[in-house]
Design a protein around this motif. Structure first.
Motif, PDB file in Angstrom:
ATOM      1  N   GLY A 199       0.846  -1.194   0.000  1.00 24.94           N
ATOM      2  CA  GLY A 199       0.000   0.000   0.000  1.00 24.94           C
ATOM      3  C   GLY A 199       0.878   1.240   0.000  1.00 24.94           C
ATOM      4  O   GLY A 199       2.107   1.143   0.095  1.00 24.94           O
ATOM      5  N   ALA A 200       0.253   2.395  -0.131  1.00 23.61           N
ATOM      6  CA  ALA A 200       1.004   3.651  -0.080  1.00 23.61           C
ATOM      7  C   ALA A 200       0.088   4.780   0.379  1.00 23.61           C
ATOM      8  O   ALA A 200      -1.115   4.765   0.109  1.00 23.61           O
ATOM      9  N   VAL A 201       0.678   5.737   1.079  1.00 19.99           N
ATOM     10  CA  VAL A 201       0.001   6.994   1.362  1.00 19.99           C
ATOM     11  C   VAL A 201       0.640   8.037   0.465  1.00 19.99           C
ATOM     12  O   VAL A 201       1.870   8.080   0.338  1.00 19.99           O
ATOM     13  N   VAL A 202      -0.172   8.857  -0.174  1.00 16.24           N
ATOM     14  CA  VAL A 202       0.386   9.953  -0.970  1.00 16.24           C
ATOM     15  C   VAL A 202      -0.089  11.281  -0.381  1.00 16.24           C
ATOM     16  O   VAL A 202      -1.191  11.374   0.166  1.00 16.24           O
ATOM     17  N   THR A 203       0.767  12.293  -0.490  1.00 20.21           N
ATOM     18  CA  THR A 203       0.418  13.620   0.028  1.00 20.21           C
ATOM     19  C   THR A 203       1.369  14.674  -0.554  1.00 20.21           C
ATOM     20  O   THR A 203       2.474  14.345  -0.992  1.00 20.21           O
ATOM     21  N   ASN A 204       0.926  15.915  -0.530  1.00 22.62           N
ATOM     22  CA  ASN A 204       1.799  17.029  -0.902  1.00 22.62           C
ATOM     23  C   ASN A 204       2.403  17.715   0.323  1.00 22.62           C
ATOM     24  O   ASN A 204       3.168  18.663   0.189  1.00 22.62           O
ATOM     25  N   ASP A 205       2.035  17.234   1.508  1.00 19.09           N
ATOM     26  CA  ASP A 205       2.422  17.879   2.763  1.00 19.09           C
ATOM     27  C   ASP A 205       3.744  17.283   3.277  1.00 19.09           C
ATOM     28  O   ASP A 205       3.798  16.115   3.657  1.00 19.09           O
ATOM     29  N   ASP A 206       4.810  18.086   3.301  1.00 20.08           N
ATOM     30  CA  ASP A 206       6.134  17.591   3.703  1.00 20.08           C
ATOM     31  C   ASP A 206       6.155  17.051   5.134  1.00 20.08           C
ATOM     32  O   ASP A 206       6.755  16.015   5.414  1.00 20.08           O
ATOM     33  N   ASN A 207       5.511  17.786   6.048  1.00 29.49           N
ATOM     34  CA  ASN A 207       5.517  17.349   7.452  1.00 29.49           C
ATOM     35  C   ASN A 207       4.774  16.036   7.633  1.00 29.49           C
ATOM     36  O   ASN A 207       5.212  15.162   8.374  1.00 29.49           O
ATOM     37  N   LEU A 208       3.653  15.932   6.951  1.00 27.25           N
ATOM     38  CA  LEU A 208       2.861  14.704   7.026  1.00 27.25           C
ATOM     39  C   LEU A 208       3.680  13.531   6.483  1.00 27.25           C
ATOM     40  O   LEU A 208       3.703  12.445   7.080  1.00 27.25           O
ATOM     41  N   ALA A 209       4.383  13.761   5.383  1.00 25.85           N
ATOM     42  CA  ALA A 209       5.192  12.703   4.771  1.00 25.85           C
ATOM     43  C   ALA A 209       6.286  12.248   5.746  1.00 25.85           C
ATOM     44  O   ALA A 209       6.541  11.048   5.897  1.00 25.85           O
ATOM     45  N   LEU A 210       6.909  13.193   6.427  1.00 27.38           N
ATOM     46  CA  LEU A 210       7.960  12.828   7.382  1.00 27.38           C
ATOM     47  C   LEU A 210       7.389  11.989   8.520  1.00 27.38           C
ATOM     48  O   LEU A 210       7.955  10.969   8.922  1.00 27.38           O
ATOM     49  N   ARG A 211       6.213  12.404   9.021  1.00 28.91           N
ATOM     50  CA  ARG A 211       5.573  11.629  10.094  1.00 28.91           C
ATOM     51  C   ARG A 211       5.218  10.219   9.615  1.00 28.91           C
ATOM     52  O   ARG A 211       5.359   9.243  10.355  1.00 28.91           O
ATOM     53  N   LEU A 212       4.786  10.126   8.376  1.00 27.62           N
ATOM     54  CA  LEU A 212       4.437   8.816   7.811  1.00 27.62           C
ATOM     55  C   LEU A 212       5.676   7.932   7.660  1.00 27.62           C
ATOM     56  O   LEU A 212       5.625   6.731   7.941  1.00 27.62           O
ATOM     57  N   HIS A 213       6.796   8.528   7.240  1.00 23.33           N
ATOM     58  CA  HIS A 213       8.043   7.756   7.135  1.00 23.33           C
ATOM     59  C   HIS A 213       8.439   7.186   8.493  1.00 23.33           C
ATOM     60  O   HIS A 213       8.953   6.079   8.584  1.00 23.33           O
TER      61      HIS A 213
END
Ligand code: PLP
Length: 377
Positions: A199-213
């Motif tokens: 699966g994958a989460v996609v987003t344009n939000d840098d902070n959200l992406a970092l939290r997801l990583h």
């Protein structure tokens, strides 16, 4: 039991025969390097997928259910919060909300699109509501503009459940690029499917992406550095390699599905009591990628039609036999029959016909002919 179906519901073997030379080559290299979890191959696929969806970030996770759960978690949604979603979806949408610690609040479906009913959406919003999860059901995008407007008005986040919509479009935007984040599933039978779970989460939000990583990998991006309490929910390299290869063919495969849908539409047009899917031409600005091709029987018995087709060697499905509020696992939410009348009625009438890129026109003709025979008897 019929050993081999003349027309199976899906045929993953055909897809893998087509790519197996490329797949074996890449898998061989991965075995040589013994690099299996996350790593370069996963990063490469994440970049390709983000590019395809036209977003900044794609974060690979273990499956589509985790994608939604982690997106909610990364947004800080949990205890005491409510999250609104459509009552006709796969169980995973509601499970993800519950796993994040929040309460799923269901909304009935639109009688024409089968997606979330916009005229009922605002009534479901309470002071506890934090997010809306529209589901792009069957590969047809939900009407996102009014959803985004409502979200803005009530200060809510929007997470698209794009598990059935890899490559679908809404007014020139890819499904998954419209809300604050989106969850994709790469379950083998999805339009873009792995050879296992993914699966994958996609987003344009840098902070959200970092939290997801961090969340997907025990709370940190560096080994033994755990900034928060996370999960083990990672995409593996073998799946990423398969997905990277398949992504190159996805547009072509989606077009084939669209052609199949067109042929079904033509052949089933004049059967009274049978409703074919609403076409993108009527909705305007929508590209449906037909993860599922779903007809609805307004007269006669759907179950008998399904049995009749099965006897002719035609495999079909029901998506879904029970709206979410009537699933036993969610009994604690206290819903009862009659709460969501459109979804309840439709759950008895819908039937998903065979649909996959390699389906042959003669098979579609034959399925349609059998349906015609049944409807006219
Ligand atoms: C498949 C699917 C999911 C869950 O994906 P998994 O990878 O099976 O966990 C979520 N929502 C919808 C609408 C789906 O079809």
């Amino acid at each position: 039991m019929i050993a081999t179906m003349k027309v199976p519901f899906v045929d993953l073997k055909a897809q893998h025969n087509f790519i197996h030379v490329e797949l074996w080559k890449e898998w061989h290299e991965l075995f040589e390097n013994a690099s299996f979890v996350l790593g370069e191959k996963v990063e490469e696929f994440e970049k390709q997928f983000a590019h395809f969806i036209r977003v900044k970030h794609a974060v690979g996770v273990a499956n589509g259910t985790d994608a939604i759960t982690l997106a909610l978690k990364a947004m800080g949604i949990g205890q005491e919060d409510e999250v609104i979603t459509a009552v006709n979806s796969y169980i995973a949408t509601a499970e993800a909300i519950i796993h994040a610690g929040a309460k799923p609040v269901f909304v009935d479906i639109d009688p024409n699109t089968y997606n979330i009913n916009l005229s009922l959406l605002e009534k479901a919003i309470t002071p506890r509501t934090q997010a809306i999860i529209p589901v792009h059901l069957y590969g047809q995008p939900a009407d996102m503009d009014p959803i985004l407007q409502l979200a803005k008005k009530h200060d809510l986040l929007v997470i698209e459940d794009a598990a059935q919509a890899h490559g679908a479009e809404y007014k020139g935007m890819k499904a998954g690029s419209i809300g604050h984040a989106a969850g994709f599933s790469f379950y083998p039978s999805k339009n873009l499917g792995a050879c296992g779970d993914g699966g994958a989460v996609v987003t344009n939000d840098d902070n959200l992406a970092l939290r997801l990583h961090k969340l997907r990998n025990h709370g940190g991006v560096e080994r033994y550095q755990h900034d928060l309490i996370g999960y083990n929910s990672r995409l593996d390299a073998l799946q990423a390699a398969a997905l990277g290869i398949k992504l190159r063919y996805l547009n072509e495969w989606n077009q084939q599905r669209q052609e199949h849908a067109k042929l079904y539409n033509q052949l089933l047009l004049n059967l009274s009591g049978l409703i074919t899917p609403i076409t993108p031409e009527i909705l305007g600005g929508i590209t449906h990628i037909y993860h599922l091709y779903v007809i609805r029987l307004e007269t006669g018995s759907r179950d008998k039609l399904q049995q009749y087709l099965y006897e002719q060697g035609i495999q079909t499905g029901i998506h879904y036999p029970k709206p979410l509020h009537l699933i036993p696992a969610f009994a604690y939410l206290g819903h009862r029959e009659g709460d969501f009348p459109i979804a309840e009625k439709y759950s008895q009438q819908i039937l998903s016909l065979p649909m996959y890129p390699e389906l042959q026109p003669w098979q579609i003709e034959w399925v349609s002919e059998q349906i015609g025979n049944y409807m006219r008897q």
